[in-house]
Scaffold this motif. Sequence first.
Motif, PDB file in Angstrom:
ATOM      1  N   HIS A   6      -1.783   5.488 -10.181  1.00  0.00           N
ATOM      2  CA  HIS A   6      -2.453   6.625 -10.807  1.00  0.00           C
ATOM      3  C   HIS A   6      -3.946   6.602 -10.509  1.00  0.00           C
ATOM      4  CE1 HIS A   6       0.847   8.408 -12.984  1.00  0.00           C
ATOM      5  NE2 HIS A   6       1.231   7.208 -13.381  1.00  0.00           N
ATOM      6  N   ILE A   7      -4.547   5.448 -10.549  1.00  0.00           N
ATOM      7  CA  ILE A   7      -5.976   5.320 -10.260  1.00  0.00           C
ATOM      8  C   ILE A   7      -6.246   5.722  -8.821  1.00  0.00           C
ATOM      9  CG2 ILE A   7      -7.869   3.666 -10.000  1.00  0.00           C
ATOM     10  CD1 ILE A   7      -6.694   2.239 -12.500  1.00  0.00           C
ATOM     11  N   GLU A   8      -5.382   5.286  -7.916  1.00  0.00           N
ATOM     12  CA  GLU A   8      -5.542   5.637  -6.504  1.00  0.00           C
ATOM     13  C   GLU A   8      -5.428   7.151  -6.312  1.00  0.00           C
ATOM     14  OE1 GLU A   8      -3.960   3.905  -2.278  1.00  0.00           O
ATOM     15  OE2 GLU A   8      -2.537   3.985  -3.930  1.00  0.00           O
ATOM     16  N   LYS A   9      -4.435   7.770  -6.942  1.00  0.00           N
ATOM     17  CA  LYS A   9      -4.274   9.216  -6.840  1.00  0.00           C
ATOM     18  C   LYS A   9      -5.488   9.943  -7.411  1.00  0.00           C
ATOM     19  CE  LYS A   9       0.770   9.268  -7.183  1.00  0.00           C
ATOM     20  NZ  LYS A   9       1.892   9.654  -8.040  1.00  0.00           N
ATOM     21  N   LEU A  10      -6.004   9.451  -8.523  1.00  0.00           N
ATOM     22  CA  LEU A  10      -7.186  10.077  -9.121  1.00  0.00           C
ATOM     23  C   LEU A  10      -8.406   9.936  -8.227  1.00  0.00           C
ATOM     24  CD1 LEU A  10      -6.865   9.245 -12.913  1.00  0.00           C
ATOM     25  CD2 LEU A  10      -6.687  11.481 -11.823  1.00  0.00           C
ATOM     26  N   LYS A  11      -8.524   8.793  -7.555  1.00  0.00           N
ATOM     27  CA  LYS A  11      -9.645   8.616  -6.628  1.00  0.00           C
ATOM     28  C   LYS A  11      -9.564   9.646  -5.498  1.00  0.00           C
ATOM     29  CE  LYS A  11     -11.819   5.511  -3.331  1.00  0.00           C
ATOM     30  NZ  LYS A  11     -12.315   6.648  -2.605  1.00  0.00           N
ATOM     31  N   TYR A  12      -8.370   9.817  -4.938  1.00  0.00           N
ATOM     32  CA  TYR A  12      -8.196  10.806  -3.870  1.00  0.00           C
ATOM     33  C   TYR A  12      -8.426  12.217  -4.406  1.00  0.00           C
ATOM     34  CZ  TYR A  12      -6.097   6.935  -1.265  1.00  0.00           C
ATOM     35  OH  TYR A  12      -5.870   5.736  -0.632  1.00  0.00           O
ATOM     36  N   PHE A  13      -7.963  12.482  -5.616  1.00  0.00           N
ATOM     37  CA  PHE A  13      -8.189  13.786  -6.235  1.00  0.00           C
ATOM     38  C   PHE A  13      -9.690  14.059  -6.368  1.00  0.00           C
ATOM     39  CE2 PHE A  13      -9.411  15.998 -10.088  1.00  0.00           C
ATOM     40  CZ  PHE A  13      -8.850  17.240  -9.868  1.00  0.00           C
ATOM     41  N   ILE A  14     -10.435  13.092  -6.886  1.00  0.00           N
ATOM     42  CA  ILE A  14     -11.881  13.251  -7.064  1.00  0.00           C
ATOM     43  C   ILE A  14     -12.557  13.484  -5.716  1.00  0.00           C
ATOM     44  CG2 ILE A  14     -14.013  12.030  -7.689  1.00  0.00           C
ATOM     45  CD1 ILE A  14     -12.325  10.720  -9.988  1.00  0.00           C
ATOM     46  N   ASP A  15     -12.187  12.704  -4.722  1.00  0.00           N
ATOM     47  CA  ASP A  15     -12.777  12.885  -3.389  1.00  0.00           C
ATOM     48  C   ASP A  15     -12.462  14.264  -2.822  1.00  0.00           C
ATOM     49  OD1 ASP A  15     -13.886  10.377  -3.504  1.00  0.00           O
ATOM     50  OD2 ASP A  15     -12.372   9.435  -2.223  1.00  0.00           O
ATOM     51  N   ILE A  23      -9.079  17.016   5.503  1.00  0.00           N
ATOM     52  CA  ILE A  23      -9.408  16.159   6.651  1.00  0.00           C
ATOM     53  C   ILE A  23     -10.581  15.251   6.311  1.00  0.00           C
ATOM     54  CG2 ILE A  23     -10.251  16.145   9.034  1.00  0.00           C
ATOM     55  CD1 ILE A  23      -8.637  18.754   9.442  1.00  0.00           C
ATOM     56  N   GLU A  24     -11.613  15.814   5.732  1.00  0.00           N
ATOM     57  CA  GLU A  24     -12.795  15.022   5.359  1.00  0.00           C
ATOM     58  C   GLU A  24     -12.435  13.960   4.313  1.00  0.00           C
ATOM     59  OE1 GLU A  24     -17.170  15.772   3.374  1.00  0.00           O
ATOM     60  OE2 GLU A  24     -16.222  17.423   4.468  1.00  0.00           O
ATOM     61  N   THR A  25     -11.607  14.328   3.354  1.00  0.00           N
ATOM     62  CA  THR A  25     -11.171  13.378   2.329  1.00  0.00           C
ATOM     63  C   THR A  25     -10.367  12.241   2.950  1.00  0.00           C
ATOM     64  OG1 THR A  25     -11.124  15.135   0.662  1.00  0.00           O
ATOM     65  CG2 THR A  25      -9.859  13.133   0.179  1.00  0.00           C
ATOM     66  N   ASN A  48       2.764  18.864 -13.588  1.00  0.00           N
ATOM     67  CA  ASN A  48       3.430  20.158 -13.555  1.00  0.00           C
ATOM     68  C   ASN A  48       2.428  21.312 -13.514  1.00  0.00           C
ATOM     69  OD1 ASN A  48       5.727  21.777 -13.402  1.00  0.00           O
ATOM     70  ND2 ASN A  48       5.761  22.098 -15.615  1.00  0.00           N
ATOM     71  N   THR A  49       1.417  21.172 -12.663  1.00  0.00           N
ATOM     72  CA  THR A  49       0.414  22.220 -12.504  1.00  0.00           C
ATOM     73  C   THR A  49      -0.250  22.079 -11.141  1.00  0.00           C
ATOM     74  OG1 THR A  49      -1.424  23.337 -13.599  1.00  0.00           O
ATOM     75  CG2 THR A  49      -1.524  20.946 -13.520  1.00  0.00           C
ATOM     76  N   LYS A  50      -0.906  23.128 -10.694  1.00  0.00           N
ATOM     77  CA  LYS A  50      -1.657  23.093  -9.440  1.00  0.00           C
ATOM     78  C   LYS A  50      -3.122  22.810  -9.760  1.00  0.00           C
ATOM     79  CE  LYS A  50       1.592  24.107  -6.544  1.00  0.00           C
ATOM     80  NZ  LYS A  50       2.037  23.097  -5.601  1.00  0.00           N
ATOM     81  N   PHE A  51      -3.712  21.909  -8.999  1.00  0.00           N
ATOM     82  CA  PHE A  51      -5.118  21.564  -9.202  1.00  0.00           C
ATOM     83  C   PHE A  51      -6.046  22.248  -8.211  1.00  0.00           C
ATOM     84  CE2 PHE A  51      -3.050  17.693 -11.061  1.00  0.00           C
ATOM     85  CZ  PHE A  51      -3.369  17.988 -12.372  1.00  0.00           C
ATOM     86  N   PHE A  52      -5.482  22.775  -7.123  1.00  0.00           N
ATOM     87  CA  PHE A  52      -6.296  23.434  -6.099  1.00  0.00           C
ATOM     88  C   PHE A  52      -5.655  24.733  -5.650  1.00  0.00           C
ATOM     89  CE2 PHE A  52      -7.315  18.920  -5.708  1.00  0.00           C
ATOM     90  CZ  PHE A  52      -8.699  18.962  -5.766  1.00  0.00           C
ATOM     91  N   ASN A  70     -13.279  16.732 -14.613  1.00  0.00           N
ATOM     92  CA  ASN A  70     -14.247  16.378 -15.668  1.00  0.00           C
ATOM     93  C   ASN A  70     -13.785  15.174 -16.474  1.00  0.00           C
ATOM     94  OD1 ASN A  70     -16.095  18.380 -14.996  1.00  0.00           O
ATOM     95  ND2 ASN A  70     -15.116  19.892 -16.295  1.00  0.00           N
ATOM     96  N   ASN A  71     -12.490  15.088 -16.724  1.00  0.00           N
ATOM     97  CA  ASN A  71     -11.957  13.932 -17.459  1.00  0.00           C
ATOM     98  C   ASN A  71     -11.861  12.691 -16.582  1.00  0.00           C
ATOM     99  OD1 ASN A  71     -11.421  14.915 -20.184  1.00  0.00           O
ATOM    100  ND2 ASN A  71     -10.027  16.328 -19.182  1.00  0.00           N
ATOM    101  N   ALA A  72     -11.487  12.855 -15.328  1.00  0.00           N
ATOM    102  CA  ALA A  72     -11.309  11.713 -14.421  1.00  0.00           C
ATOM    103  C   ALA A  72     -12.644  11.038 -14.113  1.00  0.00           C
ATOM    104  CB  ALA A  72     -10.623  12.153 -13.133  1.00  0.00           C
ATOM    105  N   LYS A  73     -13.710  11.796 -14.058  1.00  0.00           N
ATOM    106  CA  LYS A  73     -15.030  11.234 -13.759  1.00  0.00           C
ATOM    107  C   LYS A  73     -15.481  10.271 -14.851  1.00  0.00           C
ATOM    108  CE  LYS A  73     -17.597  11.914 -10.844  1.00  0.00           C
ATOM    109  NZ  LYS A  73     -17.857  11.176  -9.618  1.00  0.00           N
ATOM    110  N   TRP A  74     -14.953  10.392 -16.046  1.00  0.00           N
ATOM    111  CA  TRP A  74     -15.335   9.515 -17.158  1.00  0.00           C
ATOM    112  C   TRP A  74     -14.553   8.219 -17.169  1.00  0.00           C
ATOM    113  CZ3 TRP A  74     -19.679  10.195 -19.696  1.00  0.00           C
ATOM    114  CH2 TRP A  74     -20.227  11.457 -19.711  1.00  0.00           C
ATOM    115  N   CYS A  75     -13.487   8.148 -16.362  1.00  0.00           N
ATOM    116  CA  CYS A  75     -12.644   6.934 -16.365  1.00  0.00           C
ATOM    117  C   CYS A  75     -13.255   5.835 -15.519  1.00  0.00           C
ATOM    118  CB  CYS A  75     -11.261   7.266 -15.818  1.00  0.00           C
ATOM    119  SG  CYS A  75     -10.361   8.377 -16.891  1.00  0.00           S
TER     120      CYS A  75
END
Length: 75
Positions: A6-15, A23-25, A48-52, A70-75
């Motif tokens: 989950h942390i890895e996925k969140l890191k990729y999401f944030i990037d 491609i840049e990510t 169960n939602t789209k983020f982009f 906004n929530n992930a940046k605080w973790c």
Amino acid sequence: MRISMHIEKLKYFIDLYECRNYIETARKNFISQASISQYISSLEKEFNTKFFDRSVTPIQPTLAGKMLYNNAKWC
């Protein structure tokens, strides 16, 4: 192990949120664009939602994407 995935996925999401480009990510994280896409799709399925909105270039975050960022940046 599940928490680290989950942390890895969140890191990729944030990037991706900050780059707005798969491609840049992928280059930033030294993995393939397909892997980034799979991680983001997996995260979207878990929540169960789209983020982009992928119909525009550069991709834009949805309201759910903005909230997760906004929530992930605080973790």
